[in-house]
Scaffold this active site. Sequence first.
Site, PDB file in Angstrom:
ATOM      1  N   LYS A  82      -9.945 107.775 -75.880  1.00 12.69           N
ATOM      2  CA  LYS A  82     -11.187 108.380 -76.357  1.00 12.69           C
ATOM      3  C   LYS A  82     -11.588 109.470 -75.375  1.00 12.69           C
ATOM      4  CE  LYS A  82     -15.390 106.417 -78.394  1.00 12.69           C
ATOM      5  NZ  LYS A  82     -16.363 105.321 -78.248  1.00 12.69           N
TER       6      LYS A  82
HETATM    7  O1  G3P Z   1     -19.045 103.837 -79.365  1.00 17.51           O
HETATM    8  C1  G3P Z   1     -20.016 104.761 -79.189  1.00 17.51           C
HETATM    9  C2  G3P Z   1     -21.280 104.661 -79.981  1.00 17.51           C
HETATM   10  O2  G3P Z   1     -21.186 103.876 -81.093  1.00 17.51           O
HETATM   11  C3  G3P Z   1     -22.530 104.563 -79.165  1.00 17.51           C
HETATM   12  O3  G3P Z   1     -23.631 104.048 -79.835  1.00 17.51           O
HETATM   13  O4  G3P Z   1     -25.884 103.059 -79.916  1.00 17.51           O
HETATM   14  O5  G3P Z   1     -25.002 103.962 -77.741  1.00 17.51           O
HETATM   15  O6  G3P Z   1     -25.657 105.498 -79.570  1.00 17.51           O
HETATM   16  P1  G3P Z   1     -25.123 104.163 -79.226  1.00 17.51           P
END
Ligand code: G3P
Length: 214
Positions: A82
């Site tokens: 990633k």
């Molecule tokens: O995997 C990355 C992503 O889903 C992050 O989510 O909730 O930290 O914005 P969030």
Amino acid sequence: MFFIDSANLDEIRSAVDLGLVSGVTTNPTLISRSGRKHDDVIREICSIVHGPVSAEVVSLTSSEMVDEGLRLSSIAKNVVVKLPCTQDGIKAASKLKAHGCMVNITLCFSAAQAVLAASVGADFVSPFIGRLDDIGHQGVLLIDEIAQLYENRYETKILSASIRSVEHVLTSLKLGAHVVTVPIKILKQMFEHPLTDKGLEIFMRDYKEARYGR
Ligand code: G3P
């Protein structure tokens, strides 16, 4: 298709046990919450899930990202490297693809960034729809825009990320996301409906009454 957005092994096991999850996405924040070493966590996740497991680089220059990506890829054959949607990240993605690695371009907040990811042959692009909502945008509209741009042009899969609600999941799929990566809490919420609980209670009551009498 669902992936689970987590680096918590118990959560991942329970999602896999449900038979619903075919991949995992992690990021440095999620890994840090596990309190364990990055590569150990990724190795263990890859032994639980045989589908794509995204492991994020923490380097900032393309050459370091390539080295880190090659190291991450050597952990297991289902590791997806990633990389952030920066110039260095895209450059590293192109090089890692040439080495035969799978890549996921993350921190995607615009259609332009998604086109760049697809142009270097990324396997996945991760638009962060919840974080767009956080700044007053309608994040899911980005899924729609990317889906239109990608149609019949690119192989890159749209991996809808930063999911905050069941509505996000459904709208992402409706608008063309190939995969949605969900936190376990949202996955569990998808099961919930009061009429299911009530209906089950009635069926159980009627079954017992028919069998044993009132
Ligand atoms: O995997 C990355 C992503 O889903 C992050 O989510 O909730 O930290 O914005 P969030």
